[in-house]
Write a protein that holds these residues in place. Sequence first.
Motif, PDB file in Angstrom:
ATOM      1  N   LEU A 170       0.670  -1.154   0.093  1.00 44.33           N
ATOM      2  CA  LEU A 170       0.064  -0.013   0.100  1.00 44.33           C
ATOM      3  C   LEU A 170       0.828   1.194  -0.047  1.00 44.33           C
ATOM      4  O   LEU A 170       0.721   2.235  -0.809  1.00 44.33           O
ATOM      5  N   HIS A 219       3.091   1.326  -3.371  1.00 45.30           N
ATOM      6  CA  HIS A 219       2.380   1.122  -4.614  1.00 45.30           C
ATOM      7  C   HIS A 219       2.989  -0.309  -5.195  1.00 45.30           C
ATOM      8  O   HIS A 219       3.174  -0.170  -6.635  1.00 45.30           O
ATOM      9  N   LEU A 254      -0.743   4.112   8.186  1.00 45.36           N
ATOM     10  CA  LEU A 254      -1.820   4.661   7.119  1.00 45.36           C
ATOM     11  C   LEU A 254      -2.321   5.599   7.711  1.00 45.36           C
ATOM     12  O   LEU A 254      -2.627   6.699   6.951  1.00 45.36           O
ATOM     13  N   THR A 303      -7.985   8.764  -1.168  1.00 50.20           N
ATOM     14  CA  THR A 303      -6.807   7.696  -0.693  1.00 50.20           C
ATOM     15  C   THR A 303      -7.352   6.625   0.105  1.00 50.20           C
ATOM     16  O   THR A 303      -7.076   5.451  -0.189  1.00 50.20           O
ATOM     17  N   TYR A 329      -7.056   2.522  -0.947  1.00 51.05           N
ATOM     18  CA  TYR A 329      -6.549   1.558  -0.023  1.00 51.05           C
ATOM     19  C   TYR A 329      -7.387   0.491   0.118  1.00 51.05           C
ATOM     20  O   TYR A 329      -7.110  -0.687   0.034  1.00 51.05           O
ATOM     21  N   LYS A 384      -7.816  -1.689  -2.920  1.00 51.83           N
ATOM     22  CA  LYS A 384      -6.648  -2.367  -3.196  1.00 51.83           C
ATOM     23  C   LYS A 384      -6.644  -3.800  -2.349  1.00 51.83           C
ATOM     24  O   LYS A 384      -6.452  -4.888  -2.862  1.00 51.83           O
ATOM     25  N   LEU A 408      -9.982   0.096   7.540  1.00 52.56           N
ATOM     26  CA  LEU A 408     -10.233   0.920   6.555  1.00 52.56           C
ATOM     27  C   LEU A 408     -11.393   1.420   6.472  1.00 52.56           C
ATOM     28  O   LEU A 408     -11.918   2.702   6.181  1.00 52.56           O
TER      29      LEU A 408
END
Length: 703
Positions: free
Chosen positions: A49, A52, A410, A426, A430, A433, A454
């Motif tokens: 994360l 990338h 994060l 963002t 995250y 992903k 998240l």
Amino acid sequence: MSENSDYSRNVSLRLSKVLDEIGVNERMVIKRRRLELMNETLETIGQQLLTHGGVNVYHLGSRGEGTTTLGLNSDIDVLLTLTRLKVIQDWSEWEPDKQNMLMIQDDTVSPGYCLLQILRGDAPLPEDNVYNQYWYRDRIGRVLLKNTLLHISTSSESVRHGPAITMEEIPGYCGHDIVIAIPCHQWPLKARQWINQQLEGQWPTSDMKQYCKRTECFVVGVGGKGSVNEDIEWRISTSLAERFLMFSLNITQIRCFILMKMILKTFITTQCPDSISSFMCKTVLLHSIKSTVNNAWNENTLLICLNYCLTILYNCIVNDYCPHFIIPENNLMARRFTVVTKQIILERLSYIISSNGSALLEIECDQLGSRIQNTFLRLVDFVPEHLSCVISGNLVNIIARRVNDLIMVLLNKLNKTNNIRLLLQTLYKYLMKVTHDMNQGQNRIACSAIAKFLSMHLGSALASINIQSERSVCRESTVLLSFCLNIDVASGKLKLASIFYCTGEIETTEQILKNIEESYDLIVVEPICKCYAFQHFECKRAFNKLCYEADDEYTLLQSITASCVRFLRCEINCCPKELQHEMFRSSQQDLPYRSENDEWMNLAVIDSLPYLYFLQYKTYSHLRRNRDKQAAISNLAKCIVEEPNFGHKETALNLLGQCMEQENKTDAALQCYLFSLKIRGRNNAAKFHICRLVSSMFGQGMH
């Protein structure tokens, strides 16, 4: 190996029993491996994360192999691989959009090492230009990469050992050895020779070698000791294949390795530090297993197996020769010992071997010596589960803290973003992903844990925007928050309760808090905080027992752990005004006393249990239920005193102080703030509360 006498059989069985008692048994080895692999996956997801997709993480060495004990207290060996760099051995492997390097192994390079020739990015051709200090043109014109490129700069908390940076142990945390490596997708020629060498019935089997061949190799930034090319040589690492070989060992072979490390720590490292490494012991063990039949390694023969390995090690030192197990041309003991060091080590090993096991009584690590004596004297009953429970609790606690550590990293990054739209984008990126990466096994479990955190913060950030404009919560927010309610026993539900409280839905808040209190077993649940480094005390006995009995630790985490409740500044409308002060805890005078690891101070963070009681106090105040309100404030004060593993006691005391103010108990409130300052003298909102309270008291007096 020599014949198994009654004496050696008796000692072997007692030794096996003691090692079982300290957690060296099949169940605990498997549990250690399973949880360390989850740790590895969590850290890889975090790096993916943050970079990338530029870094993969592997946890190697004793912790990853399950070949350690509480007393050995092994460091975590972390290998970070840079996926955008690629080592190739044939021009046909060149790949665009990567920094390709050609592996060179010739007569000028130390065995087990290589040179890396830099190739152009636009075509499979050699690079002609030297662009920086890490590129070097040799005498025949090749542009080579220096191994110093991957040397991480050391800090005051770290020390360099070869290619590794050792992050020294601090209270409550084990040390880390961090090595950065470049992946090599094909096995080097010298290593492939090992794959092809196979005799009938020999260990490792042909199938095992074929599996090893499918694992990645790496090159790490260190040259051969004493080599003229020390700055430009790269060591070839087959660590994933070696880990697989260690996973294939039986419990007696693992116990033998652990005993070798205990002997090393007791008899050799104290007098000759940095002489014999645990990797050398591992290599000797693998050679010993290869040269014997598999049924020679059992509980009855542990002492004979140990003496056999020590004899092999002794002969290696005599000859200054210990061949790498996979790349035998690489002599691990080349130029390793001085004459004096060699003599001391040989004398020590000779003493241990000739003692026929009695020297083991001198080992203090894990109280091994006294435990062996107790098996003869029968002074202590054998309770194998006790230490295994403690180890299991520690392992599960580490997993929970690893998840929290990743989320904290994060969140600290996100909290720097002033643009709320960019922050939400963002967070969403995250989440997508991590959700995309979910699949079977470890990755699915790790991704699920991270996705829930998240989701919680994305839902809360959306809710904060809605509360500010409409005093209500949108459907998207509630859907996201519902996904994370079982993230652990309390924090996800507390976030939802906090949001309902801030929208004035007091009855709904009270129902959620009641549900949390019923689920929060005070005898079992462990608070989880990884905001900063602090001394953690031993987990609760009931917690440890459940962790030992569990085969699905992730599901267990949801019912026996309680993470901190965190609010980003963009979530400020979702937390009560009493907690909002924590986001602005640092005065201009305090800021210079913050470190790079103190970014969590820009958030409002509170341990789950005190926040539960605080919200109950506020909720029952609104509902005018005085008895319940008084019980809540009493529980808040009690848990601050009794729970040793809270990470934010100063914040809990600040909330308790504000409750005391609302009870018109100004003296008690002031005591809370002063106790808070004793815990954290700077960067503490207690200073603001004291100034405000004293000003209020002085104003009333003047009136």
